[in-house]
Scaffold this active site. Sequence first.
Site, short mmCIF file in Angstrom:
data_model
loop_
_atom_site.label_atom_id
_atom_site.label_comp_id
_atom_site.label_asym_id
_atom_site.label_seq_id
_atom_site.Cartn_x
_atom_site.Cartn_y
_atom_site.Cartn_z
NE ARG A 112 -4.16 1.74 1.28
CZ ARG A 112 -5.18 2.09 0.50
NH1 ARG A 112 -5.26 1.71 -0.75
NH2 ARG A 112 -6.16 2.82 0.99
CB THR A 386 -9.52 -0.56 -6.91
OG1 THR A 386 -9.43 0.53 -6.03
CG2 THR A 386 -8.76 -1.74 -6.40
CB THR A 404 -6.19 0.84 -5.94
OG1 THR A 404 -7.11 1.87 -6.26
CG2 THR A 404 -5.54 1.17 -4.61
CD GLU A 425 -5.02 4.43 -2.84
OE1 GLU A 425 -6.22 4.21 -2.53
OE2 GLU A 425 -4.58 4.24 -3.98
CB SER A 458 -12.46 -1.35 1.14
OG SER A 458 -12.97 -0.37 1.99
N1 GLY Z 1 -8.70 3.06 -2.73
C1 GLY Z 1 -9.64 2.02 -2.52
C2 GLY Z 1 -9.22 1.08 -1.44
O1 GLY Z 1 -8.05 1.10 -1.04
O2 GLY Z 1 -10.03 0.32 -0.97
#
Ligand code: GLY
Length: 577
Positions: A112, A386, A404, A425, A458
């Site tokens: 992430r 995403t 994403t 993000e 999510s």
């Molecule tokens: N940006 C959508 C997620 O990380 O769930």
Amino acid sequence: MSSKLEQRMRSSVLGAFTAAALFVSTGFVETTPAYAKTDTQPAVLTASAVAVADKYAAATAEQIFKQGGNAVDAAVSIAFTLAVTYPEAGNIGGGGFMTLYVDHRPYFLDYRERAPLTATKNMYLDDKGEVIKGMSLYGHRAVGVPGTVAGMWEAQKRFGKLKWRQVLAPAIAYAQNGFEVDDQLQDRRDKASKEFAGKTNFDLYFGSMKQGAVFKQPDLAATLQRVADNGAKGFYEGRTAELIATSMKGHGLITERDLKEYKAVWRQPILASWNGYRIITAPPPSSGGIGLVQLLKMKADLKDKFANVPLDSAQYIHLVAEIEKRVFADRAQYLGDPDFYKVPVAQLTNDDYILKRSQEVNPETPSDTKSVQPGLGTTMPEKAETTHYSVVDKWGNAVSNTYTINGYFGSGVVAEGTGVVLNDEMDDFSSKPGVANMFGVVGSDANAIAPKKRPLSSMTPTILTKDDKVAMVIGTPGGSRIFTSIFQVLSNVYDFSMPLPEAVGATRFHHQLLPPNTIYQEPYHALDPEVVKALEAKGYTFTMQGFNGDIQAIRIDGDTPEPMSDPRGRGVSRVIQ
Ligand code: GLY
């Protein structure tokens, strides 16, 4: 079954392979990755299989498997390919999560994005303490430090079988030689162009994209070549890092130091037992794995209340919405980056706790929204875009990957000279606790901005195993709809015994505590008007949403994989001998 679904099922399984990707020879010498276990593993499935977001990624997977690659090689190669051919969500300028099952063991890789070193809790607030609209969504200040290249490097180094440059080659070829743009991509480009007009340099890179024409990305090809030549350092150091940092100067926060210090992290996945299966799914900083486990287990706990309740009837939707209300209450309060905030994972996934929460469900009428407080003692929005793909190889290994740049085309910024579309993000943090993000979800201090912190997500890449063998690989885009969509497909397959294509194609709906008693439905498969009327009489409000996921799933029954791409998207699934 809709004719679109029938068509998709035919093309997804039987689609002809067109090998558009060509190999690029670079002369770069590298060693074989340390882990090449599949060399000694016997094949346990009749074939490998993928369910991916577009036909180019499917062709890439076929190429990689034919070269002897395993599921991880294919997954990494797909990620780089989608960064070129699915630029609205595929990326190297964003981040994501990879759930793996390799040699009968579960793994989870967190790549992430992180907040830049100079990010601050109030960076999106004005001097009155109000959120500055759009600042976390568009332009350079919306960008988190990208993690995708570090994630792919980690995964391939640890588990891949092929050489690094082999897995980069298809993407480089698509970027250099181009690919044909389809109508869905063109439509998304057109919308993004309007959204970013006057705010970013989006049109400079994507202005010439035309449906039916070949679109080439020479800057991106050169960036990918640097990554092929130098591994992750080809992105986080040297020319690429320099170009990204230069494009940020005077506009955004990311520096060469931010890039150099970025690290992907191996984490313990969420493991849970459900319905005879072992669920392997995403831990924090995703809220999705906890949410999915809570949904599945609460529904199982309420089996008496669900008994004889038909799928998608008014009573069914009411009971599911009651469960979802409680899951989203917990999500808003307790979840954030575990490196910064102690997330009570064990308590939130504890069977007794989930049973207690299920007993709060009111089977007759919607519970008062205000009364549904977080269960251990507010909710948050996210972008629905995403992309996800699922992979299994014939040796029984599996990869479920969701990554994403947040909204389609992320922040709308392309780092000059790199062709890299940068994410937005930072919007997944709660800019101000109690204020909803773009998915309408509210956050607490657990998800406040801090340097190097990862925003709550999510994304829920998930694998189910039975008797230590992969039974299902599944995931989807959809922001806060991700885990409610996966929950519905799993429930369709395992509780309603639906074949996978029907389970994926069936209608989906969504509730997330806020707005109060609002149920989102989708135009792809609207709910029965009589059902809507009955629920409106109970106090629910219905909202139509344009997008409710793009599931990419593979089910394995016995020794044969059955992949299915959601008929809602341009995904392609393929069984590869
Ligand atoms: N940006 C959508 C997620 O990380 O769930």
